[in-house]
Scaffold this active site. Structure first.
Site, mmCIF file in Angstrom:
data_model
loop_
_atom_site.group_PDB
_atom_site.id
_atom_site.type_symbol
_atom_site.label_atom_id
_atom_site.label_comp_id
_atom_site.label_asym_id
_atom_site.label_seq_id
_atom_site.Cartn_x
_atom_site.Cartn_y
_atom_site.Cartn_z
ATOM 1 N N LEU A 117 0.916 -1.368 -0.069
ATOM 2 C CA LEU A 117 -0.183 -0.015 -0.086
ATOM 3 C C LEU A 117 0.820 1.172 0.045
ATOM 4 O O LEU A 117 0.925 1.895 0.997
ATOM 5 C CB LEU A 117 -0.619 0.329 1.169
ATOM 6 C CG LEU A 117 -2.424 -0.775 1.134
ATOM 7 C CD1 LEU A 117 -3.123 -0.282 2.376
ATOM 8 C CD2 LEU A 117 -2.808 -0.314 -0.171
ATOM 9 N N HIS A 118 1.421 1.735 -1.171
ATOM 10 C CA HIS A 118 1.903 2.921 -1.093
ATOM 11 C C HIS A 118 1.223 4.060 -1.654
ATOM 12 O O HIS A 118 0.178 3.703 -1.737
ATOM 13 C CB HIS A 118 3.537 2.714 -1.873
ATOM 14 C CG HIS A 118 3.236 2.293 -3.539
ATOM 15 N ND1 HIS A 118 3.205 3.128 -4.427
ATOM 16 C CD2 HIS A 118 3.287 1.021 -3.868
ATOM 17 C CE1 HIS A 118 2.862 2.543 -5.467
ATOM 18 N NE2 HIS A 118 2.772 1.194 -5.242
ATOM 19 N N ALA A 119 1.727 5.000 -2.177
ATOM 20 C CA ALA A 119 0.927 6.251 -2.543
ATOM 21 C C ALA A 119 -0.190 6.086 -3.632
ATOM 22 O O ALA A 119 -1.117 6.282 -3.503
ATOM 23 C CB ALA A 119 1.561 7.332 -2.773
#
Lengths: 96, 463
Positions: free
Chosen positions: A16-18
């Protein structure tokens, strides 16, 4: 009003990165229901964030393989959970 | 010294967005404070950003500025009497920390996001006197300004700096606004008429068709001095996306800094673009420690705590024939030999060394067997040589006869090509000084490339 809950696992390489967080919050924002993402911490405690808040979703710090619980409550809870689970597990944010 | 006070008719930068335009210069300076309620400004900006539907980064910014968590934090700070600027920093801090620590795609964007929110605060509602006749000149811009330029359909944009992957650049490109980068705003007077060629990277005070553009464009890797000696000019590249500059100037990369890559998945870097340059690409292994990062500095770290990362870098170098690895902060010939053995055992043929520690510069004649090339890092060498703190002295101080003796010693005692990638080569006087010492290979910052080429072409041994 019924509460809908489903477990999903992050399958994209970077977790779950940007970019995925943006997709999650954008999608969640289209539903009326209150939607939460819940992550179980190593010590057994739970971290629960508002899925419509990109700030919150980013704070989950969830890498690939993390198990998350999607929880929704409201008139379109069923559809919301279905759509988010699809994005996370099937479309995998259009990433590897 | 030649006088440079006369207004230059033609200024050369780099073309970022192609197209030609004519217009009146508007020089953008520090934006005035907004008077309106901050939350109202954020709402308005969110509305603008929402129109950029296809743009994931714009949507990310929109989600942040509309985020209740962010707004609550912001409001708490403002209620406590914290200034708006400071409140933004405090409200965004957890997010920025998170981006810095774990996110490859947005790691570098963290600061940009903070800047964007500040810009929204400062000029979200300010009505700039710009229109379709405006050539917009600024040091740099970020998303809110780029959106404004897009809606006002300005004729052209001239900037001092803009990283090619910066989001503002994408907005300008999609809006087809001719844009030239690398020219100082101080060169312009407000209201004067200029002609912009976003393809050639030229801004002119006379119509573009009235002169030969080729006189002002410099491209390529090799340039000839006035007395016919070949000089190589490559580019220093800070982040992989800036390969853009090497593509535009049709040259190679003399120094690719990799510190930024420590937090990035190497597989996500578009190495093919570097491979297609058809010129050397010198990748400097991670130079960390000292004042740049915490911990000890020095080459041996690459074989200890950074070993895994160094190995991945070597695998990349091995994959492309024009790539070379360069080792920073080497102290003695033995260290160079250790690296030579290590690197060749992993199938990488060539290895170069930075000359930036005086002990290494002094013993360079003993390193020839282990090196394919050398590159002088003038700032560190100067600092260690003179005991000055790095970055505290004027670059011009390095034009110094004793330092010159050391630099000449390096050149004369090496049997391998020696280039200079340090800042001294990106300074007019510095470059002439290095040419006078006999140096013929340089790697310069992108904004200095054209100037460097012109200095070389005018260079004569007898001065």
């Amino acid at each position: 009003m019924s509460k809908v809950v489903r477990k999903v696992r992050l399958r994209n390489k970077l977790g779950l990165h940007a970019r995925p967080s943006t997709q999650i919050s954008s999608l969640a924002g289209q539903f009326e229901s209150n939607i939460f993402l819940i992550k179980e911490e190593a010590d057994g405690s739970q971290m629960k964030v508002n899925a419509k808040s990109v700030f919150g979703v980013m704070m989950l710090t969830a890498p690939m393989g993390t198990e998350l619980i999607i929880e929704a409550e409201g008139p379109d809870a069923e559809e919301a959970v279905e759509a988010l689970a699809h994005l996370i597990e099937v479309v995998k944010f259009n990433e590897e | 010294m030649r006088s440079n006070t006369r207004t230059e008719e033609v200024l050369t930068g780099v073309g970022l967005v192609p197209g030609r335009a004519k217009g009146r210069v508007f020089v953008f300076t520090t934006p005035p404070r907004i008077e309106e309620d901050f939350i109202g400004v954020l709402d308005r900006m969110a509305g603008d950003l929402e129109k950029e539907k296809e743009d994931i980064f714009a949507q990310f910014v929109r989600l942040i500025i509309t985020d209740q968590t962010f707004r609550n934090r912001l409001k708490t700070c403002l209620d406590l009497g914290v200034s708006e600027d400071e409140a933004v920093d405090i409200a965004l801090r957890p997010l920025v920390e998170r981006l810095r620590s774990a996110d490859p795609f947005f790691a570098r964007k963290a600061q940009e996001i903070v800047q964007i929110i500040h810009d929204i605060l400062h000029n979200g509602t300010f009505d700039l006197p710009i229109d379709e006749d405006t050539v917009f000149v600024a040091e740099r811009i970020s998303i809110p300004l780029a959106l404004k330029l897009k809606t006002r359909k300005v004729a052209a944009v001239i900037l001092k700096e803009l990283s090619s992957d910066s989001h503002a650049a994408i907005i300008l490109a999609n809006a087809h606004i001719p844009t030239v980068v690398g020219i100082d705003p101080a060169k312009f007077k407000a209201g004067e008429v200029v002609y912009v060629d976003g393809e050639a990277g030229i801004v002119s005070r006379k119509p573009i068709d009235s002169f030969d553009r080729r006189e002002h464009i410099r491209k390529g890797r090799i340039f000839m001095t006035a007395d016919g000696e070949e000089v190589e000019i490559l580019l220093n590249v800070d982040i992989p996306e800036d390969v853009f500059w090497a593509e535009r100037y049709e040259t190679g990369v003399g120094l690719l800094r990799t510190e930024y890559l420590l937090s990035v998945d190497l597989g996500r870097v578009d190495w093919e673009r570097f491979a297609r340059l058809n010129a050397p690409v010198i990748i400097r292994a991670y130079d960390v420690g000292g004042e740049k990062f915490h911990g000890t500095r020095g080459a041996m770290r690459l074989l200890n705590d950074l070993k895994e990362k160094f190995d991945s870098l070597l695998r990349i170098v091995k994959r492309y024939p024009n790539f070379r690895i360069m080792i920073p902060m080497v102290d003695f010939p033995d260290t160079a030999r250790t690296f030579y053995d290590y690197v060749t055992a992993r199938g990488v043929r060539d290895v170069g060394f930075m000359v930036e520690v005086p002990s290494f510069a002094w013993s360079i004649s003993e390193v020839n067997d282990y090196a394919t090339f050398f590159s002088v890092g003038t700032n560190d060498l100067w600092a260690f040589f003179t005991g000055r703190e790095r970055g505290t002295s004027d670059i011009k101080e390095q034009v110094n006869p004793v330092f010159g003796d050391l630099l000449r010693h390096v050149l004369n005692n090496s049997q391998r090509p020696v280039s200079v990638c340090g800042q001294l080569a990106s300074d007019e006087d510095g470059l002439r000084f290095l040419l006078s010492l006999g140096y013929r290979r340089f790697s310069v910052s992108p904004s200095f490339f054209v100037k460097a080429a012109k200095i070389v072409e005018n260079w004569r041994k007898d001065g």
